[in-house]
Design an enzyme around this catalytic site. Sequence first.
Site, PDB file in Angstrom:
ATOM      1  CG  ASP A 161    -123.714  20.535 -49.040  1.00 47.76           C
ATOM      2  OD1 ASP A 161    -124.197  20.567 -50.187  1.00 47.76           O
ATOM      3  OD2 ASP A 161    -122.546  20.875 -48.783  1.00 47.76           O
ATOM      4  CG  ASN A 183    -136.777  29.232 -45.578  1.00 45.55           C
ATOM      5  OD1 ASN A 183    -136.164  30.272 -45.309  1.00 45.55           O
ATOM      6  ND2 ASN A 183    -137.370  29.032 -46.735  1.00 45.55           N
ATOM      7  CE  LYS A 185    -140.989  26.379 -43.743  1.00 43.33           C
ATOM      8  NZ  LYS A 185    -141.763  27.605 -43.585  1.00 43.33           N
ATOM      9  NE  ARG A 206    -120.267  22.830 -66.264  1.00 45.95           N
ATOM     10  CZ  ARG A 206    -119.655  23.943 -65.796  1.00 45.95           C
ATOM     11  NH1 ARG A 206    -119.731  25.073 -66.451  1.00 45.95           N
ATOM     12  NH2 ARG A 206    -118.969  23.910 -64.677  1.00 45.95           N
ATOM     13  CE  LYS A 207    -127.629  27.261 -65.085  1.00 49.96           C
ATOM     14  NZ  LYS A 207    -127.968  28.696 -65.177  1.00 49.96           N
TER      15      LYS A 207
HETATM   16  C1  LIG Z   1    -120.110  15.791 -54.957  1.00 49.17           C
HETATM   17  C2  LIG Z   1    -119.948  14.343 -55.376  1.00 49.17           C
HETATM   18  C3  LIG Z   1    -119.449  13.548 -54.256  1.00 49.17           C
HETATM   19  C4  LIG Z   1    -119.980  12.158 -54.192  1.00 49.17           C
HETATM   20  C5  LIG Z   1    -120.065  11.689 -52.771  1.00 49.17           C
HETATM   21  C6  LIG Z   1    -121.455  12.006 -52.259  1.00 49.17           C
HETATM   22  C7  LIG Z   1    -121.502  12.029 -50.783  1.00 49.17           C
HETATM   23  C8  LIG Z   1    -120.923  13.278 -50.215  1.00 49.17           C
HETATM   24  C9  LIG Z   1    -121.725  14.498 -50.579  1.00 49.17           C
HETATM   25  C10 LIG Z   1    -121.049  15.684 -49.965  1.00 49.17           C
HETATM   26  C11 LIG Z   1    -121.559  16.917 -50.650  1.00 49.17           C
HETATM   27  C12 LIG Z   1    -120.695  18.071 -50.244  1.00 49.17           C
HETATM   28  C13 LIG Z   1    -120.593  19.021 -51.397  1.00 49.17           C
HETATM   29  C14 LIG Z   1    -119.650  20.108 -51.027  1.00 49.17           C
HETATM   30  O1  LIG Z   1    -119.338  20.326 -49.903  1.00 49.17           O
HETATM   31  S1  LIG Z   1    -119.034  21.054 -52.305  1.00 49.17           S
HETATM   32  C15 LIG Z   1    -118.078  22.296 -51.406  1.00 49.17           C
HETATM   33  C16 LIG Z   1    -118.756  23.613 -51.346  1.00 49.17           C
HETATM   34  N1  LIG Z   1    -118.843  24.177 -52.662  1.00 49.17           N
HETATM   35  C17 LIG Z   1    -117.811  24.800 -53.205  1.00 49.17           C
HETATM   36  O2  LIG Z   1    -116.752  24.947 -52.647  1.00 49.17           O
HETATM   37  C18 LIG Z   1    -118.052  25.316 -54.605  1.00 49.17           C
HETATM   38  C19 LIG Z   1    -117.232  26.555 -54.895  1.00 49.17           C
HETATM   39  N2  LIG Z   1    -117.609  27.066 -56.223  1.00 49.17           N
HETATM   40  C20 LIG Z   1    -117.012  26.602 -57.320  1.00 49.17           C
HETATM   41  O3  LIG Z   1    -116.051  25.842 -57.272  1.00 49.17           O
HETATM   42  C21 LIG Z   1    -117.576  27.066 -58.629  1.00 49.17           C
HETATM   43  O4  LIG Z   1    -118.280  28.277 -58.473  1.00 49.17           O
HETATM   44  C22 LIG Z   1    -118.511  25.996 -59.273  1.00 49.17           C
HETATM   45  C23 LIG Z   1    -117.714  24.709 -59.547  1.00 49.17           C
HETATM   46  C24 LIG Z   1    -119.719  25.694 -58.392  1.00 49.17           C
HETATM   47  C25 LIG Z   1    -119.021  26.546 -60.600  1.00 49.17           C
HETATM   48  O5  LIG Z   1    -117.961  27.005 -61.324  1.00 49.17           O
HETATM   49  P1  LIG Z   1    -117.797  26.718 -62.891  1.00 49.17           P
HETATM   50  O6  LIG Z   1    -116.690  27.582 -63.351  1.00 49.17           O
HETATM   51  O7  LIG Z   1    -117.684  25.266 -63.152  1.00 49.17           O
HETATM   52  O8  LIG Z   1    -119.194  27.169 -63.482  1.00 49.17           O
HETATM   53  P2  LIG Z   1    -119.654  28.643 -63.887  1.00 49.17           P
HETATM   54  O9  LIG Z   1    -119.215  29.673 -62.921  1.00 49.17           O
HETATM   55  O10 LIG Z   1    -119.330  28.833 -65.327  1.00 49.17           O
HETATM   56  O11 LIG Z   1    -121.238  28.465 -63.723  1.00 49.17           O
HETATM   57  C26 LIG Z   1    -121.946  27.546 -64.518  1.00 49.17           C
HETATM   58  C27 LIG Z   1    -123.406  27.983 -64.516  1.00 49.17           C
HETATM   59  O12 LIG Z   1    -123.883  27.918 -63.154  1.00 49.17           O
HETATM   60  C28 LIG Z   1    -124.306  29.216 -62.716  1.00 49.17           C
HETATM   61  N3  LIG Z   1    -123.943  29.377 -61.306  1.00 49.17           N
HETATM   62  C29 LIG Z   1    -122.757  29.066 -60.719  1.00 49.17           C
HETATM   63  N4  LIG Z   1    -122.804  29.326 -59.402  1.00 49.17           N
HETATM   64  C30 LIG Z   1    -124.030  29.822 -59.166  1.00 49.17           C
HETATM   65  C31 LIG Z   1    -124.683  30.262 -58.002  1.00 49.17           C
HETATM   66  N5  LIG Z   1    -124.082  30.255 -56.808  1.00 49.17           N
HETATM   67  N6  LIG Z   1    -125.951  30.691 -58.107  1.00 49.17           N
HETATM   68  C32 LIG Z   1    -126.614  30.684 -59.311  1.00 49.17           C
HETATM   69  N7  LIG Z   1    -126.039  30.261 -60.454  1.00 49.17           N
HETATM   70  C33 LIG Z   1    -124.766  29.846 -60.373  1.00 49.17           C
HETATM   71  C34 LIG Z   1    -123.566  30.197 -63.598  1.00 49.17           C
HETATM   72  O13 LIG Z   1    -124.258  31.440 -63.687  1.00 49.17           O
HETATM   73  C35 LIG Z   1    -123.582  29.454 -64.921  1.00 49.17           C
HETATM   74  O14 LIG Z   1    -124.874  29.550 -65.476  1.00 49.17           O
HETATM   75  P3  LIG Z   1    -125.060  29.827 -67.038  1.00 49.17           P
HETATM   76  O15 LIG Z   1    -124.403  31.163 -67.283  1.00 49.17           O
HETATM   77  O16 LIG Z   1    -124.340  28.723 -67.758  1.00 49.17           O
HETATM   78  O17 LIG Z   1    -126.540  29.832 -67.271  1.00 49.17           O
END
Ligand SMILES: CCCCCCCCCCCCCC(=O)SCCNC(=O)CCNC(=O)[C@H](O)C(C)(C)COP(=O)(O)OP(=O)(O)OC[C@H]1O[C@@H](n2cnc3c(N)ncnc32)[C@H](O)[C@@H]1OP(=O)(O)O
Length: 240
Positions: A161, A183, A185, A206-207
């Site tokens: 992740d 997966n 393995k 946005r994906k």
């Molecule tokens: C991260 C940056 C950090 C930088 C530091 C880096 C180092 C650290 C890195 C650490 C990394 C750690 C990272 C972590 O730990 S992140 C923590 C774990 N993740 C979460 O808690 C996320 C929880 N979910 C949400 O908050 C919302 O659902 C999000 C924000 C994801 C989307 O809600 P939002 O209201 O904004 O968007 P939408 O619902 O209009 O959807 C938009 C489009 O996406 C499609 N869609 C949505 N979900 C799915 C799905 N499951 N499968 C397939 N498709 C999906 C949806 O159909 C639509 O498509 P379309 O209809 O437009 O075609």
Amino acid sequence: MLRSCTAGLRSLWALRGRREGAPRLSADLQPARRLFSTEKAVHKDWALPNPSWSKDLKLLFDQFMKKCEDGSWERLPSCKHTCTYKSEDFKTYFLDPQLVEGEGLSQAQLFTRGFEDGLGFEYVIFNNNDEKRTVCLFQGGPYLQGIPGFLHGGAIATMIDVAFGSCAAISGGAVMTANLNINFKRPVPLCSVVVIHSQLDKLEGRKLFVSCNVRSVDEKTLYSEATGLFIKLDPKKSST
Ligand SMILES: CCCCCCCCCCCCCC(=O)SCCNC(=O)CCNC(=O)[C@H](O)C(C)(C)COP(=O)(O)OP(=O)(O)OC[C@H]1O[C@@H](n2cnc3c(N)ncnc32)[C@H](O)[C@@H]1OP(=O)(O)O
């Protein structure tokens, strides 16, 4: 797509530049930059060798640092404390102030950096921007045990992740994991070094679609394969 890739990359450059005295970013690029940086204090960069690193990890680190010399690769710095939860920008995504200002959050730190040297996640991520891929060198310590002698699947998932998150954030800025498919393995021996090769496969609105494989240092063993979907956060929407 090109615009968002450039913005993401520039956010990383900005962090590097801040250390090296490069000019400041324009205001529109500040939010993404802050996700990778600390706002008030310069913290230790944990993506550097420490005495717990095995010979394998140090060797691979040196090889990738060499690849950084011509600019095709870059090492991504990693801080334990980010300003993420306190930043004004993140409030645009999490509109309930209690969620971003709660007392417990003063102790917040990146999950993967919360262990003593060598006991948990030791890793460094390198990015190749032209190829839209990252390589994460990861040594999982003894506190990450699942089945005796082997890494916990959750620890592997966490590392995937993080590797995916970095790969996606470089192109997308503020992103969150929406879907992760893994997966498993082969079991990963505790304290061994594995290499996570991640790739941004597709950017669709946005994906961000990413995939990776987790291999042994000699590349002969394929431990895991995964795909992920990250969503670029929409400042007009609350995520809570
Ligand atoms: C991260 C940056 C950090 C930088 C530091 C880096 C180092 C650290 C890195 C650490 C990394 C750690 C990272 C972590 O730990 S992140 C923590 C774990 N993740 C979460 O808690 C996320 C929880 N979910 C949400 O908050 C919302 O659902 C999000 C924000 C994801 C989307 O809600 P939002 O209201 O904004 O968007 P939408 O619902 O209009 O959807 C938009 C489009 O996406 C499609 N869609 C949505 N979900 C799915 C799905 N499951 N499968 C397939 N498709 C999906 C949806 O159909 C639509 O498509 P379309 O209809 O437009 O075609």
